[in-house]
Design an enzyme around this catalytic site. Structure first.
Site, PDB file in Angstrom:
ATOM      1  N   ASP A  67      38.527  35.540  48.607  1.00 12.53           N
ATOM      2  CA  ASP A  67      38.695  35.566  47.154  1.00 12.53           C
ATOM      3  C   ASP A  67      39.435  36.807  46.680  1.00 12.53           C
ATOM      4  OD1 ASP A  67      36.637  37.328  47.788  1.00 12.53           O
ATOM      5  OD2 ASP A  67      35.080  36.172  46.808  1.00 12.53           O
ATOM      6  N   ASN A 135      22.780  35.516  43.402  1.00 15.05           N
ATOM      7  CA  ASN A 135      22.477  34.195  42.833  1.00 15.05           C
ATOM      8  C   ASN A 135      22.843  33.080  43.811  1.00 15.05           C
ATOM      9  OD1 ASN A 135      25.232  34.266  42.757  1.00 15.05           O
ATOM     10  ND2 ASN A 135      25.423  34.169  40.532  1.00 15.05           N
ATOM     11  N   HIS A 137      25.758  32.932  45.483  1.00 21.46           N
ATOM     12  CA  HIS A 137      27.186  32.614  45.577  1.00 21.46           C
ATOM     13  C   HIS A 137      27.747  33.021  46.935  1.00 21.46           C
ATOM     14  CE1 HIS A 137      28.351  36.667  43.550  1.00 21.46           C
ATOM     15  NE2 HIS A 137      28.920  36.710  44.734  1.00 21.46           N
ATOM     16  N   GLU A 142      30.192  30.202  42.301  1.00 16.02           N
ATOM     17  CA  GLU A 142      28.993  30.491  41.522  1.00 16.02           C
ATOM     18  C   GLU A 142      28.112  29.249  41.384  1.00 16.02           C
ATOM     19  OE1 GLU A 142      28.243  33.442  40.853  1.00 16.02           O
ATOM     20  OE2 GLU A 142      29.692  34.531  39.621  1.00 16.02           O
TER      21      GLU A 142
HETATM   22  C1  GLP Z   1      31.015  39.594  45.750  1.00 15.66           C
HETATM   23  C2  GLP Z   1      31.987  38.814  46.674  1.00 15.66           C
HETATM   24  C3  GLP Z   1      31.241  38.059  47.717  1.00 15.66           C
HETATM   25  C4  GLP Z   1      30.158  38.950  48.287  1.00 15.66           C
HETATM   26  C5  GLP Z   1      29.090  39.179  47.251  1.00 15.66           C
HETATM   27  C6  GLP Z   1      27.982  40.132  47.686  1.00 15.66           C
HETATM   28  O1  GLP Z   1      31.056  39.224  44.423  1.00 15.66           O
HETATM   29  N1  GLP Z   1      32.892  37.953  46.016  1.00 15.66           N
HETATM   30  O2  GLP Z   1      32.152  37.618  48.723  1.00 15.66           O
HETATM   31  O3  GLP Z   1      29.560  38.336  49.395  1.00 15.66           O
HETATM   32  O4  GLP Z   1      29.648  39.536  46.022  1.00 15.66           O
HETATM   33  O5  GLP Z   1      28.425  41.457  47.671  1.00 15.66           O
HETATM   34  P1  GLP Z   1      27.644  42.647  48.369  1.00 15.66           P
HETATM   35  O6  GLP Z   1      27.873  42.501  49.836  1.00 15.66           O
HETATM   36  O7  GLP Z   1      28.295  43.892  47.835  1.00 15.66           O
HETATM   37  O8  GLP Z   1      26.216  42.510  47.984  1.00 15.66           O
END
Ligand code: GLP
Length: 240
Positions: A67, A135, A137, A142
């Site tokens: 992404d 959440n 995702h 989402e």
């Molecule tokens: C972000 C990314 C995800 C990631 C998630 C968790 O928004 N788009 O790919 O897995 O949030 O992030 P973190 O590893 O910092 O908790």
């Protein structure tokens, strides 16, 4: 689903990096699906160490990221393109043209989504690394009453923007939209490596891995994939 728990994040990171290293050893031109967020940073550090000590080469590999924020140029501090350079690409031997991220600055975002899907179709992912949002995702897919299969534009949930605000000067600087691979594209990967760390994710880990399969928890769809390895630190796995 194969679930592995580790006492420390460092042990988890080494294990994950080794899985990618094994893949590249056996298939040097493998296509790697990569992720951003804080979770994979330690894994990328281990990959860089392995590369520096001559144990891992990305010379013939290609990568696709999940992404990117809409509206952030690759040079922006918080773009995922910049993140990947800082945390991995600058320190490995992956040829520049083989690192792919969706372009959040594309003039025609719909065309960018279709183009990304075409590239994914031509370069099937051998191993997709995934983090997990609070959440449920994955990528930026989402929770919703319906999900899209392919690469698409998504409105970020308030909770996701708040969680990611720690990387920006203020919440209003966090983009409101992102371009993300869809759950369908993610599930096409040959192997999926879901990595989760920290006590604050324990509940969503439990829901994702043992709860109902529902679009309201996008990670729960991973239960339908035949080759998912889940790597958890002790805190993230404490409710299983
Ligand atoms: C972000 C990314 C995800 C990631 C998630 C968790 O928004 N788009 O790919 O897995 O949030 O992030 P973190 O590893 O910092 O908790």
């Amino acid at each position: 689903m194969e679930i592995k728990r580790f006492d420390t994040a460092a042990e988890l990171d080494i294990y994950a990096a080794q899985l990618f290293s094994d893949l590249l050893e056996h298939k040097p031109d493998a296509v790697l699906g990569l992720a951003t967020g804080s979770t994979p940073v330690g894994i990328y550090e281990k990959m860089i160490e392995m590369h520096r000590s001559g144990k891992m080469t990305f010379r013939d590999a290609a990568t696709f990221n999940l992404d990117e924020y809409v509206g952030l140029a690759p040079s922006h501090d918080q773009s995922y393109a910049r993140f990947m350079k800082q945390h991995l690409f600058n320190d490995i031997d992956l040829p520049a043209g083989r690192a792919h991220l969706p372009d959040g600055m594309a003039h025609n975002l719909q065309a960018e989504c279709l183009g990304y899907d075409r590239m994914l179709a031509a370069n099937p992912i051998d191993m997709q690394l995934l983090g997990l949002g609070h959440n449920g995702h994955i990528g930026f897919n989402e929770p919703d009453n319906a999900l899209q299969a392919g690469t698409h534009i998504v409105e970020l949930k308030a909770a996701t923007r708040e969680a990611n605000a720690r990387f920006f000067d203020s919440l209003d600087q966090v983009p409101t939209r992102a371009i993300t691979m869809g759950v369908g594209s993610i599930l096409k990967a040959q192997n999926i490596l879901l990595v989760v760390k920290g006590a604050d994710k324990a509940e969503i880990v439990k829901q994702s891995l043992t709860g109902p399969i529902t679009t309201e928890c996008p990670a729960s769809l991973l239960q339908t994939h035949a080759r998912v390895i889940v790597l958890l630190d002790r805190e993230a796995g404490r409710l299983l």
